[in-house]
Structures are given as structure tokens and as C-alpha cells.
Motif scaffolding. Structure first.
Motif, PDB file in Angstrom:
ATOM      1  N   PRO A  76       0.819  -1.123  -0.181  1.00 25.16           N
ATOM      2  CA  PRO A  76       0.137  -0.147  -0.440  1.00 25.16           C
ATOM      3  C   PRO A  76       0.824   1.400  -0.354  1.00 25.16           C
ATOM      4  CG  PRO A  76      -0.773  -1.582   1.896  1.00 25.16           C
ATOM      5  CD  PRO A  76       0.471  -2.167   1.011  1.00 25.16           C
ATOM      6  N   LYS A  77       2.117   1.460   0.493  1.00 23.04           N
ATOM      7  CA  LYS A  77       2.964   2.628   0.504  1.00 23.04           C
ATOM      8  C   LYS A  77       3.657   2.471  -0.924  1.00 23.04           C
ATOM      9  CE  LYS A  77       3.687   1.210   6.297  1.00 23.04           C
ATOM     10  NZ  LYS A  77       4.110   0.890   6.502  1.00 23.04           N
ATOM     11  N   ILE A  78       3.502   1.754  -1.264  1.00 23.23           N
ATOM     12  CA  ILE A  78       4.441   1.862  -2.741  1.00 23.23           C
ATOM     13  C   ILE A  78       3.335   1.992  -3.533  1.00 23.23           C
ATOM     14  CG2 ILE A  78       5.353  -0.002  -4.916  1.00 23.23           C
ATOM     15  CD1 ILE A  78       6.979  -1.547  -2.472  1.00 23.23           C
ATOM     16  N   PHE A  79       2.294   1.624  -3.270  1.00 24.67           N
ATOM     17  CA  PHE A  79       0.712   2.221  -4.269  1.00 24.67           C
ATOM     18  C   PHE A  79       0.717   3.673  -3.414  1.00 24.67           C
ATOM     19  CE2 PHE A  79      -3.500   3.066  -4.715  1.00 24.67           C
ATOM     20  CZ  PHE A  79      -3.232   2.601  -6.116  1.00 24.67           C
ATOM     21  N   ALA A  80       1.151   3.931  -2.897  1.00 19.64           N
ATOM     22  CA  ALA A  80       0.793   5.892  -2.321  1.00 19.64           C
ATOM     23  C   ALA A  80       2.061   6.634  -3.213  1.00 19.64           C
ATOM     24  CB  ALA A  80       0.928   5.804  -0.877  1.00 19.64           C
ATOM     25  N   GLY A  81       2.533   5.695  -3.308  1.00 15.29           N
ATOM     26  CA  GLY A  81       3.809   6.439  -3.577  1.00 15.29           C
ATOM     27  C   GLY A  81       3.998   6.642  -4.833  1.00 15.29           C
ATOM     28  N   SER A  91      -5.043  13.338  -7.145  1.00 14.23           N
ATOM     29  CA  SER A  91      -4.501  11.833  -6.601  1.00 14.23           C
ATOM     30  C   SER A  91      -3.354  11.558  -5.434  1.00 14.23           C
ATOM     31  CB  SER A  91      -3.705  11.153  -7.801  1.00 14.23           C
ATOM     32  OG  SER A  91      -2.025  12.359  -8.757  1.00 14.23           O
ATOM     33  N   ASP A  92      -2.979  12.683  -5.661  1.00 13.56           N
ATOM     34  CA  ASP A  92      -2.399  13.178  -4.223  1.00 13.56           C
ATOM     35  C   ASP A  92      -3.562  13.069  -3.139  1.00 13.56           C
ATOM     36  OD1 ASP A  92      -0.152  13.646  -5.628  1.00 13.56           O
ATOM     37  OD2 ASP A  92      -0.031  15.840  -5.272  1.00 13.56           O
ATOM     38  N   VAL A  93      -4.420  13.028  -2.977  1.00 13.29           N
ATOM     39  CA  VAL A  93      -5.433  13.215  -1.568  1.00 13.29           C
ATOM     40  C   VAL A  93      -5.419  11.812  -1.168  1.00 13.29           C
ATOM     41  CG1 VAL A  93      -7.805  13.599  -0.741  1.00 13.29           C
ATOM     42  CG2 VAL A  93      -5.938  15.218  -1.715  1.00 13.29           C
ATOM     43  N   LEU A  94      -6.020  10.631  -2.713  1.00 14.30           N
ATOM     44  CA  LEU A  94      -6.136   9.695  -3.000  1.00 14.30           C
ATOM     45  C   LEU A  94      -4.418   9.083  -1.935  1.00 14.30           C
ATOM     46  CD1 LEU A  94      -7.869   8.419  -6.208  1.00 14.30           C
ATOM     47  CD2 LEU A  94      -8.675   8.803  -4.239  1.00 14.30           C
ATOM     48  N   ALA A  95      -3.310   8.967  -2.436  1.00 18.42           N
ATOM     49  CA  ALA A  95      -2.228   8.802  -1.530  1.00 18.42           C
ATOM     50  C   ALA A  95      -2.495   9.159  -0.457  1.00 18.42           C
ATOM     51  CB  ALA A  95      -0.826   9.194  -2.220  1.00 18.42           C
ATOM     52  N   LEU A  96      -2.829  10.049  -0.293  1.00 17.11           N
ATOM     53  CA  LEU A  96      -2.775  10.078   1.446  1.00 17.11           C
ATOM     54  C   LEU A  96      -3.352   9.707   2.491  1.00 17.11           C
ATOM     55  CD1 LEU A  96      -3.096  14.390   1.528  1.00 17.11           C
ATOM     56  CD2 LEU A  96      -0.967  12.485   2.322  1.00 17.11           C
ATOM     57  N   LEU A  97      -5.078   8.840   1.466  1.00 18.86           N
ATOM     58  CA  LEU A  97      -5.836   8.232   1.932  1.00 18.86           C
ATOM     59  C   LEU A  97      -5.594   6.606   2.254  1.00 18.86           C
ATOM     60  CD1 LEU A  97      -9.215   9.455   0.115  1.00 18.86           C
ATOM     61  CD2 LEU A  97      -8.545  10.111   2.893  1.00 18.86           C
ATOM     62  N   VAL A  98      -4.614   6.672   1.136  1.00 15.66           N
ATOM     63  CA  VAL A  98      -3.769   5.244   1.445  1.00 15.66           C
ATOM     64  C   VAL A  98      -3.012   4.920   2.392  1.00 15.66           C
ATOM     65  CG1 VAL A  98      -3.036   3.416  -0.207  1.00 15.66           C
ATOM     66  CG2 VAL A  98      -4.339   4.598  -1.548  1.00 15.66           C
ATOM     67  N   MET A  99      -2.381   6.010   2.983  1.00 21.07           N
ATOM     68  CA  MET A  99      -1.293   6.661   3.883  1.00 21.07           C
ATOM     69  C   MET A  99      -2.170   5.246   5.104  1.00 21.07           C
ATOM     70  SD  MET A  99       1.806   5.528   2.682  1.00 21.07           S
ATOM     71  CE  MET A  99       2.052   6.550   4.016  1.00 21.07           C
ATOM     72  N   ILE A 100      -3.656   5.612   5.134  1.00 20.98           N
ATOM     73  CA  ILE A 100      -4.383   5.577   6.894  1.00 20.98           C
ATOM     74  C   ILE A 100      -4.050   4.049   6.126  1.00 20.98           C
ATOM     75  CG2 ILE A 100      -6.340   5.818   7.687  1.00 20.98           C
ATOM     76  CD1 ILE A 100      -6.953   8.466   5.641  1.00 20.98           C
ATOM     77  N   PRO A 101      -3.572   3.487   7.997  1.00 22.73           N
ATOM     78  CA  PRO A 101      -3.458   1.907   8.162  1.00 22.73           C
ATOM     79  C   PRO A 101      -4.968   1.103   8.312  1.00 22.73           C
ATOM     80  CG  PRO A 101      -2.694   3.690  10.473  1.00 22.73           C
ATOM     81  CD  PRO A 101      -3.323   4.390   9.447  1.00 22.73           C
ATOM     82  N   ALA A 102      -6.301   2.040   8.767  1.00 21.38           N
ATOM     83  CA  ALA A 102      -7.515   1.659   8.547  1.00 21.38           C
ATOM     84  C   ALA A 102      -7.402   0.879   6.661  1.00 21.38           C
ATOM     85  CB  ALA A 102      -8.980   1.830   8.667  1.00 21.38           C
TER      86      ALA A 102
END
Length: 191
Positions: A76-81, A91-102
Motif C-alpha cells: 500500500p505504501k508503494i501504491f501511495a508513492g 491522486s495526491d489526496v488518494l495517496a494520503l488516504l492510502v497511507m491511513i492504516p484502516a
């Protein structure tokens, strides 16, 4: 065609959001500099978490190893990158959402489900659909491939005349390499 349409709509939305935020903050240059900074942040995330990911993913797809917790935590962290590297605020907001643990847990669950489905499809294709009817192949709890493996072993024994297939017949002989001598005639030219 459906994917192309989604990408096209995403690009149009990104441009409209870029223009709207640029007007809101007073200059498009601020948004542009954010894209540059987000690109390098995304690149750093990918470099940090992608070490050794591809060999592990290939082994997981081949069914040689189970899901490694480090791998499933890093994807998930690679996908956020990757999302941060794409120029755009959505896409940046989606990346920040992907960084949320849930959200990462939901992403990992969906990824594992997709990989298991793909692995099952590969097994079905390799075995010619033999996995479909487990009851017709010896009942539950038994290896469905035992009969197939026994037939293959019998065929090898028939072809080899009943010999042990783990023995390799061959001939060995000792070879002495020809020692070549280096002539020194051109090394020290006459004076």
C-alpha cells in the motif's frame, strides 16, 4: 475501453481541480511546486519500501511462498508513492488516504483476495481443470494429484526399462589440458 474512459475522466477532473486550486491560492506556480515536491516524496516512498518486492511477489504468484507480512505491509505504501508521483491533486489526496492504516488493511485484504484468485486460476489452467471435481478424484482429504503422479512415475519406469530414474548413466575420462607456453619474443624488443 472502460479503463480508457476512466483515465480520461480522471485527467479532466485533475485539470479542473488544478485550475480551481490555483485560482484559490492565487498562483498556479504554488500548485506546480507542490507537484514537484509530491513527485519526490512519492519517489522516496517507492525507493524505501520496494526493496525486494518483485521477487517475493513472483514467488507468491507461483504459490511457492505464503504472504510475507513485510511485503503486504509495504505494497500500500508503494501504491501511495505511485499516486504521489502522478501530477494531480486528486491522486495526491488518494495517496494520503492510502497511507491511513484502516485503508491499508482494506487494500491488503483486496490485494490478497485478488492474488489468491489469480493463483487458483493458474492452478486450474495448469492442471486442465482437475481441481473442479474433488469428489470424483478420491474423496476429500486425499491428494487429488496422487493418481496423476503415480501414472507419470509408471510411465517413466516403463520408458527406462524398470530402472531407477535417479541414476544417470555415463562415461568419465580424465583430460589433461595442453599447456600452452608464452613466447617472450615480442615482450622485450631489441634495442
Amino acid at each position: 475501453m472502460k479503463l480508457f474512459l476512466i483515465v480520461l475522466i480522471g485527467l479532466v477532473l485533475e485539470v479542473f481541480v488544478w485550475i480551481g486550486v490555483g485560482d484559490l491560492v492565487g498562483s498556479m506556480w504554488y500548485v506546480f511546486f507542490w507537484f514537484v515536491a509530491a513527485f519526490f516524496i512519492g519517489l522516496n516512498l517507492i525507493r524505501k519500501y520496494s526493496a525486494g518486492v518483485m521477487p517475493q511477489m513472483q514467488q507468491m504468484q507461483m504459490g511457492q511462498m505464503s504472504a510475507d507480512p513485510a511485503l503486504s505491509n509495504n505494497l500500500p505504501k508503494i501504491f501511495a508513492g505511485f499516486l504521489l508521483m502522478i501530477p494531480g491533486l486528486i491522486s495526491d489526496v488518494l495517496a494520503l488516504l492510502v497511507m491511513i492504516p484502516a485503508v491499508q488493511n482494506a487494500f491488503k485484504a483486496a490485494m490478497m483476495k485478488a492474488m489468491m484468485k489469480r493463483q487458483q486460476a493458474m492452478m486450474d489452467q495448469m492442471m486442465g481443470g482437475m481441481m473442479g471435481d474433488m469428489n470424483g478424484m478420491g474423496g476429500a482429504g486425499q491428494n487429488p494429484f496422487a493418481d496423476l503422479m503415480r501414472q507419470m512415475q509408471d510411465m517413466q519406469n516403463q520408458q527406462g526399462g524398470g530402472r531407477d530414474s535417479s541414476i544417470i548413466d555415463g562415461e568419465a575420462r580424465e583430460i589433461t589440458p595442453d599447456a600452452k607456453k608464452i613466447e617472450m619474443k615480442d615482450v622485450n624488443p631489441p634495442k
